[in-house]
Design a protein around this motif. Structure first.
Motif, mmCIF file in Angstrom:
data_model
loop_
_atom_site.group_PDB
_atom_site.id
_atom_site.type_symbol
_atom_site.label_atom_id
_atom_site.label_comp_id
_atom_site.label_asym_id
_atom_site.label_seq_id
_atom_site.Cartn_x
_atom_site.Cartn_y
_atom_site.Cartn_z
ATOM 1 N N ALA A 158 47.073 47.444 42.698
ATOM 2 C CA ALA A 158 47.236 47.118 44.121
ATOM 3 C C ALA A 158 45.841 46.816 44.658
ATOM 4 N N GLN A 170 50.744 44.394 43.487
ATOM 5 C CA GLN A 170 51.192 43.143 42.892
ATOM 6 C C GLN A 170 52.707 43.242 42.660
ATOM 7 N N ASP A 237 40.033 38.210 37.454
ATOM 8 C CA ASP A 237 40.647 38.550 38.753
ATOM 9 C C ASP A 237 41.027 40.032 38.846
ATOM 10 N N LEU A 239 43.421 41.564 37.779
ATOM 11 C CA LEU A 239 44.851 41.818 37.977
ATOM 12 C C LEU A 239 45.624 41.858 36.668
ATOM 13 N N GLU A 240 45.005 41.401 35.588
ATOM 14 C CA GLU A 240 45.680 41.347 34.284
ATOM 15 C C GLU A 240 44.684 41.729 33.197
#
Ligand code: FUB
Length: 388
Positions: A158, A170, A237, A239-240
């Motif tokens: 998040a 996310q 990013d 995020l991954e």
């Protein structure tokens, strides 16, 4: 300093009363016998403890500490007193996260409002366990394990503009994430890595084949290597994952992987990585033997060679920590169950304790008690009850 009787008392109280954290017996490796009769909680003299609870208005656990913008931020679990749910670790039914901040290492701590609630994670089912956070380019990322709607632990992220949150989750879990206890390490070259995994209630054993098998909770046989945590470099990013997660090897002084039977040393949960004088330190909980252990290596991917214990068992079944540099000194953040007199699912983060390195880079073991273990008090008392 020996404390067999106290360790026994706390383990007994924890496992018998509280359906302990990750308490499922392995098939292959021996574990301590559970008592037949539950003991009443014990009131423990605060003076016995090395450090006191950091905050007492809520129950808190699993501290992941960082310095962001000159302030200490601690991201941990928010324990609640609610009926245990189904499954291993079913007593840990947490539903949100409340960051804690401190202006200085010995100063007061502030508990911030809820920064992420399970209701705001579209894919979440139940049980928000030990989180971590990272900062990159002025954005803050809260990483959290939670069971999805199929009851499989995944790791989510998040994002927020402030270390206190709020964080926006996310829409889906991180691809290829599994199990729990994420810890994100920023290397000195600016790359970020996530370490994760935990056995028993953390479900890591269900991924032995590379695919999730809900009905396979067996551990490797005693004479085979123990299950290992995982690491993946984070994408730009944050995020991954930038790569498929790889197993993190923890080996003995002869370079051999620690065995499944070696409960005093093998990985259980609570990964953490820090770097000191060019060495990488992978530290973790040994779970059913209740230590915080560590291993040293030369790369963020390992292998890491087992070196010893950082923290002896605390009051309560679980032991979970982080290690962070603040103003040039290194501190251990940990929890115990002092405020609930030993209730394993109602923990409190403690005031940080400075860690001491030896000349060869090894770390001196910390005893969470001031003196020999306290005798059981004469009359059991009801647990203290901070608001959930
Ligand atoms: O807080 C729930 C679980 O207990 C954590 O994820 C584990 O590390 C243990 O502390």
């Amino acid at each position: 300093m020996q404390r067999p009787s106290f360790v026994a008392i706390t383990s007994i109280a924890a496992s018998a009363i509280l359906l302990s954290a990750c308490s499922k017996k392995e098939e292959a490796a021996p574990v301590a016998a559970e008592p037949a009769v539950a003991e009443a909680p014990k009131t423990i003299d605060p003076a016995k403890f090395l450090k006191q609870p950091l905050v007492s208005e809520i129950y808190t656990a699993d501290p992941s500490a960082h310095v962001f913008n000159g302030k200490i931020w601690i991201y941990g679990s928010h324990d609640i007193d609610a009926p245990a749910q189904e499954g291993d670790g079913g007593a840990f039914v947490m539903r949100d996260y409340q960051p804690i901040s401190m202006d200085s290492i010995n100063g007061p701590a502030t508990v911030h409002p809820v920064a992420l609630d399970i209701a705001d994670v579209p894919w979440a089912g139940r049980q928000m366990w030990a989180p971590d956070a990272a900062e990159k380019d002025g954005k803050y990322f809260l990483y959290f394990p939670v069971k999805d709607k199929q009851d499989v632990f995944r790791i989510g992220v998040a994002v927020g503009d402030n270390p206190a949150g709020p964080f926006k989750a996310q829409p889906e879990a991180i691809k290829n994430s599994f199990s729990m206890d994420p810890a994100v390490f920023k290397d000195t070259d600016g790359k970020y890595y996530m370490y994760f995994g935990g056995i028993w209630g953390g479900q890591l054993q269900r991924w032995k084949s590379g695919e999730y098998k809900a009905d396979d909770d067996s551990q490797p046989p005693n004479d085979e290597p123990a299950l290992l945590p995982f690491v993946a470099r984070m994408a730009d990013d944050m995020l991954e994952f930038a790569e498929k997660p790889k197993a993190v090897k923890i080996v003995d002084e002869n370079g051999k992987l620690l065995l499944s039977s070696d409960h005093d040393r093998r990985f259980f949960e609570a990964s953490w990585v820090h770097k000191y004088k060019g060495n990488y330190y992978f530290s973790y909980s040994t779970g059913d033997t209740h230590f915080i252990a560590y291993a040293m290596g030369k790369s963020p991917y390992g292998p890491f060679t087992y070196k010893g214990k950082i923290l002896e068992p605390v009051l309560g079944w679980t032991n979970h920590h982080s290690i962070t540099e603040v103003d040039g000194k290194w501190y251990l953040f940990y929890h115990d169950s002092q405020n609930s007199n030993g209730a394993t699912h109602l923990r409190n983060i403690k005031q940080p304790v400075e860690i001491q390195y030896n000349d060869d880079g090894t770390i001196q073991t910390i005893d969470p008690y001031q003196e020999d273990p306290p005798a059981a008090p004469a009359a059991p008392a009801a647990p203290a009850a901070p608001a959930a």
